[in-house]
Design an enzyme around this catalytic site. Structure first.
Site, PDB file in Angstrom:
ATOM      1  CG  ASP A  96      -0.008  -0.262   2.476  1.00 48.40           C
ATOM      2  OD1 ASP A  96       1.095   0.138   2.535  1.00 48.40           O
ATOM      3  OD2 ASP A  96      -0.810  -0.617   3.465  1.00 48.40           O
ATOM      4  CD  GLU A 118       0.710  -6.507   3.366  1.00 47.25           C
ATOM      5  OE1 GLU A 118       0.597  -5.319   3.290  1.00 47.25           O
ATOM      6  OE2 GLU A 118       1.719  -7.200   3.938  1.00 47.25           O
ATOM      7  CD  GLU A 132       0.068   4.415   4.424  1.00 44.16           C
ATOM      8  OE1 GLU A 132      -0.956   5.087   4.906  1.00 44.16           O
ATOM      9  OE2 GLU A 132       1.489   4.738   4.531  1.00 44.16           O
ATOM     10  CG  HIS A 208       6.259   4.619  10.560  1.00 43.56           C
ATOM     11  ND1 HIS A 208       5.952   3.520  11.185  1.00 43.56           N
ATOM     12  CD2 HIS A 208       5.709   4.706   9.269  1.00 43.56           C
ATOM     13  CE1 HIS A 208       5.320   2.720  10.168  1.00 43.56           C
ATOM     14  NE2 HIS A 208       5.176   3.451   8.943  1.00 43.56           N
ATOM     15  NE  ARG A 210       3.169  11.391   4.227  1.00 40.58           N
ATOM     16  CZ  ARG A 210       4.187  10.722   3.669  1.00 40.58           C
ATOM     17  NH1 ARG A 210       4.852   9.524   4.123  1.00 40.58           N
ATOM     18  NH2 ARG A 210       5.188  11.122   3.099  1.00 40.58           N
ATOM     19  CG  HIS A 241      10.417   5.841  10.107  1.00 34.02           C
ATOM     20  ND1 HIS A 241      10.909   6.866   9.086  1.00 34.02           N
ATOM     21  CD2 HIS A 241       9.855   5.093   9.572  1.00 34.02           C
ATOM     22  CE1 HIS A 241      10.436   6.363   7.960  1.00 34.02           C
ATOM     23  NE2 HIS A 241       9.950   5.426   8.212  1.00 34.02           N
TER      24      HIS A 241
HETATM   25  C1  UD1 Z   1       6.544   5.116   3.912  1.00 29.22           C
HETATM   26  C2  UD1 Z   1       5.073   4.625   3.528  1.00 29.22           C
HETATM   27  C3  UD1 Z   1       4.283   3.707   4.626  1.00 29.22           C
HETATM   28  C4  UD1 Z   1       5.107   2.949   5.193  1.00 29.22           C
HETATM   29  C5  UD1 Z   1       6.504   3.478   5.595  1.00 29.22           C
HETATM   30  C6  UD1 Z   1       7.324   2.357   6.355  1.00 29.22           C
HETATM   31  C7  UD1 Z   1       4.122   5.995   1.699  1.00 29.22           C
HETATM   32  C8  UD1 Z   1       3.080   7.326   1.331  1.00 29.22           C
HETATM   33  N1  UD1 Z   1       4.443   5.905   2.786  1.00 29.22           N
HETATM   34  O1  UD1 Z   1       6.190   6.375   4.878  1.00 29.22           O
HETATM   35  O2  UD1 Z   1       3.202   3.447   3.805  1.00 29.22           O
HETATM   36  O3  UD1 Z   1       4.397   2.594   6.311  1.00 29.22           O
HETATM   37  O4  UD1 Z   1       7.278   4.146   4.635  1.00 29.22           O
HETATM   38  O5  UD1 Z   1       8.174   2.803   6.883  1.00 29.22           O
HETATM   39  O6  UD1 Z   1       4.394   5.085   0.565  1.00 29.22           O
HETATM   40  N2  UD1 Z   1      13.992   8.804   5.242  1.00 29.22           N
HETATM   41  C9  UD1 Z   1      15.368   8.625   5.330  1.00 29.22           C
HETATM   42  N3  UD1 Z   1      15.833   7.575   5.000  1.00 29.22           N
HETATM   43  C10 UD1 Z   1      15.339   6.329   4.665  1.00 29.22           C
HETATM   44  C11 UD1 Z   1      13.861   6.398   4.840  1.00 29.22           C
HETATM   45  C12 UD1 Z   1      13.222   7.713   4.930  1.00 29.22           C
HETATM   46  O7  UD1 Z   1      15.950   9.832   5.362  1.00 29.22           O
HETATM   47  O8  UD1 Z   1      15.933   5.192   4.614  1.00 29.22           O
HETATM   48  C13 UD1 Z   1      13.151   9.904   5.496  1.00 29.22           C
HETATM   49  C14 UD1 Z   1      13.487  10.893   4.236  1.00 29.22           C
HETATM   50  O9  UD1 Z   1      13.687  12.322   4.828  1.00 29.22           O
HETATM   51  C15 UD1 Z   1      11.946  10.950   3.721  1.00 29.22           C
HETATM   52  C16 UD1 Z   1      11.236  10.842   5.105  1.00 29.22           C
HETATM   53  O10 UD1 Z   1      11.970   9.976   5.781  1.00 29.22           O
HETATM   54  O11 UD1 Z   1      11.679  12.155   3.135  1.00 29.22           O
HETATM   55  C17 UD1 Z   1       9.853  10.088   4.697  1.00 29.22           C
HETATM   56  O12 UD1 Z   1       9.775   8.918   3.954  1.00 29.22           O
HETATM   57  P1  UD1 Z   1       8.362   8.447   3.244  1.00 29.22           P
HETATM   58  O13 UD1 Z   1       8.907   7.095   2.328  1.00 29.22           O
HETATM   59  O14 UD1 Z   1       7.879   9.579   2.382  1.00 29.22           O
HETATM   60  O15 UD1 Z   1       7.457   8.399   4.095  1.00 29.22           O
HETATM   61  P2  UD1 Z   1       7.286   7.144   5.364  1.00 29.22           P
HETATM   62  O16 UD1 Z   1       6.611   7.738   6.554  1.00 29.22           O
HETATM   63  O17 UD1 Z   1       8.734   6.399   5.456  1.00 29.22           O
HETATM   64  N1  UDP Z   2      11.673  -3.317  11.149  1.00 30.12           N
HETATM   65  C1  UDP Z   2      12.915  -3.080  11.232  1.00 30.12           C
HETATM   66  N2  UDP Z   2      13.699  -2.219  11.818  1.00 30.12           N
HETATM   67  C2  UDP Z   2      13.407  -1.187  12.535  1.00 30.12           C
HETATM   68  C3  UDP Z   2      11.802  -1.074  12.408  1.00 30.12           C
HETATM   69  C4  UDP Z   2      11.350  -2.046  11.850  1.00 30.12           C
HETATM   70  O1  UDP Z   2      13.530  -3.966  10.572  1.00 30.12           O
HETATM   71  O2  UDP Z   2      14.067  -0.443  12.978  1.00 30.12           O
HETATM   72  C5  UDP Z   2      10.786  -3.793  10.334  1.00 30.12           C
HETATM   73  C6  UDP Z   2       9.756  -4.639  11.274  1.00 30.12           C
HETATM   74  O3  UDP Z   2      10.055  -5.852  12.000  1.00 30.12           O
HETATM   75  C7  UDP Z   2       8.655  -4.949   9.867  1.00 30.12           C
HETATM   76  C8  UDP Z   2       8.965  -3.582   9.098  1.00 30.12           C
HETATM   77  O4  UDP Z   2      10.213  -3.097   9.163  1.00 30.12           O
HETATM   78  O5  UDP Z   2       9.039  -5.987   9.214  1.00 30.12           O
HETATM   79  C9  UDP Z   2       7.896  -2.658   9.173  1.00 30.12           C
HETATM   80  O6  UDP Z   2       7.989  -1.632   8.797  1.00 30.12           O
HETATM   81  P1  UDP Z   2       7.424  -0.244   8.995  1.00 30.12           P
HETATM   82  O7  UDP Z   2       6.731  -0.091  10.576  1.00 30.12           O
HETATM   83  O8  UDP Z   2       8.594   0.727   8.868  1.00 30.12           O
HETATM   84  O9  UDP Z   2       6.307   0.127   7.854  1.00 30.12           O
HETATM   85  P2  UDP Z   2       4.698  -0.641   7.918  1.00 30.12           P
HETATM   86  O10 UDP Z   2       4.763  -2.124   8.081  1.00 30.12           O
HETATM   87  O11 UDP Z   2       4.085   0.254   8.939  1.00 30.12           O
HETATM   88  O12 UDP Z   2       4.415  -0.326   6.710  1.00 30.12           O
END
Ligand code: UD1
Ligand code: UDP
Length: 368
Positions: A96, A118, A132, A208, A210, A241
């Site tokens: 999603d 999924e 999502e 984490h 939104r 995160h």
């Molecule tokens: C995204 C997904 C969410 C998922 C989450 C898992 C969307 C809209 N959101 O949200 O569904 O639950 O990932 O974690 O698809 N960043 C880094 N390094 C990284 C990752 C993120 O610096 O490796 C920072 C960046 O500044 C980035 C921000 O995190 O712009 C947000 O990342 P983004 O993918 O937009 O949103 P998530 O909250 O991670």
């Molecule tokens: N996870 C990880 N390291 C972390 C936090 C989470 O490997 O520091 C793993 C967790 O076990 C799961 C996945 O990341 O497999 C979940 O990711 P997240 O919570 O970011 O996203 P969501 O599942 O809510 O989309």
């Protein structure tokens, strides 16, 4: 040969798609190609490295503080030439995220069939989880093959008129454990190595989402701070995160507090083994709701809804929201009421048998 391109970009997609990619690579009639969007960078690379998956294409789109529109646009524009060059018979997307939806749309524009791993999870609330719920809805419309983790997910799709090429497979989240969970595991993260699992209860926290960034994460942090002050014997661990929208809230409240360990995101093996040793988990994560039941650990879900009602019904997760008093009270219950704790811990994981990848590959072969 069937050429299958897996497209993913965030940590949770990588953790759930890498076991499938490994199974696709091992299959003699499938040519596996991987394209990462890198919607996440470090958190994606950590999972790729752990599973030893080397992408054939990397769109490298992540920007600090990126918006939903920029992710969508960058994925569609980035994938267009990749699909034109690689010409896969099938594109697989997962779940999603905005990567999933935008990749499915790009594949549809290229008239390439999409398989949705999924599929069929729904809260029926368009703004929760945001974005999502609508991402996965739109992905279902674009996909031609639907790999639903559970019968309930299949029923959700049927209610939307999607009845063809729907396969119930279980969730690939459980397939990852054979790669990650080990007896006598030593944590890679130094701070995790300092935890005392023998003599103190460890409570794992993640948040984490939104929709929790407008006060929810702050409430959760304040409740955890109060719990740690009331129970100095507890150890809270929060791998924070990398999103600035999360870190800017968490660190001012929880940094340098006794009984609270903040880490950077930990690798998937550290996380799974941490879950397996925890007392209970507090989280707004989707994936953790699927993983924790395998370790017989209760999850207090820090959201007002869930698309995973199977786990609620099985008794292993409880949806509690982000209100300070409720978070505090529900944690207290798990700490003091052994019967309530055991009821949640003893439930059986409703998300499959750990072989979802193989069922997905069988379905792909039948359908193509
Ligand atoms: C995204 C997904 C969410 C998922 C989450 C898992 C969307 C809209 N959101 O949200 O569904 O639950 O990932 O974690 O698809 N960043 C880094 N390094 C990284 C990752 C993120 O610096 O490796 C920072 C960046 O500044 C980035 C921000 O995190 O712009 C947000 O990342 P983004 O993918 O937009 O949103 P998530 O909250 O991670
Ligand atoms: N996870 C990880 N390291 C972390 C936090 C989470 O490997 O520091 C793993 C967790 O076990 C799961 C996945 O990341 O497999 C979940 O990711 P997240 O919570 O970011 O996203 P969501 O599942 O809510 O989309």
């Amino acid at each position: 040969m069937i050429k299958v391109m897996s497209v993913f970009g965030t940590r949770p997609e990588a953790i759930k798609m890498c076991p499938l990619v490994k199974a696709l690579e091992a299959d003699p009639v499938i040519e596996s190609v991987v394209c990462v969007t890198a919607q996440h960078r470090e958190m994606l690379d950590s999972a790729l490295a752990y599973f030893g998956v080397k992408p054939d294409y990397d769109l490298n789109i992540m920007k600090r503080g990126q918006t939903l529109s920029s992710i969508t646009a960058d994925v569609i524009m980035g994938l267009e030439p990749v699909l034109a060059e690689s010409k896969p018979d099938l594109v697989l997307v997962h779940g999603d995220t905005t990567t999933s939806f935008a990749a499915a749309l790009a594949a549809f524009y290229a008239k390439i069939p999409v398989g949705h791993v999924e599929a069929g999870l729904r809260t029926f609330d368009r703004y929760s989880p945001y974005p999502e719920e609508i991402n996965r809805n739109l992905t279902s419309k674009l996909a031609t093959l639907h790999f639903a983790p559970t019968e309930l997910n299949r029923a959700n799709l049927a209610a939307e008129g999607i009845t063809k090429n729907v396969f119930v497979t279980g969730n690939t989240a459980l397939d990852a454990f054979v790669y990650t969970v080990k007896p006598d595991y030593t944590f890679a993260d130094e701070k995790l190595r300092t935890l005392d699992f023998e003599n103190r209860k460890v409570i794992v926290l993640t948040a984490h989402r939104r929709e929790n960034q407008n006060g929810g994460i702050e409430n959760i942090c304040r409740a955890v701070l109060a719990l740690s002050q009331a129970h100095p014997e507890l150890q809270f661990v929060y791998p924070v995160h990398l999103s600035p929208a999360v870190r800017n809230v968490v660190f001012p409240i929880l940094s340098d507090k006794p009984g609270i360990v903040l880490t950077d995101p930990v690798d998937v093996a550290d996380m799974h083994n941490l879950l397996s040793k925890a007392f209970f988990i507090m989280s707004d994560s989707g994936g953790i709701q699927e993983e924790a039941p395998s370790f017989h650990k209760p999850v207090l879900v820090l959201r007002t809804e869930t698309e995973r009602p199977e786990a609620v019904e099985a008794g292993t997760v409880k949806v509690i929201g982000t209100d300070f008093d409720r978070v505090y009270a529900e944690a207290e219950t798990l700490l003091s009421d052994t019967a309530a704790y055991r009821k949640m811990a003893d439930a059986v994981n409703p998300y499959g048998d750990g072989h979802a990848s193989l069922y997905i590959i069988d379905a792909i072969k039948k359908a193509l």
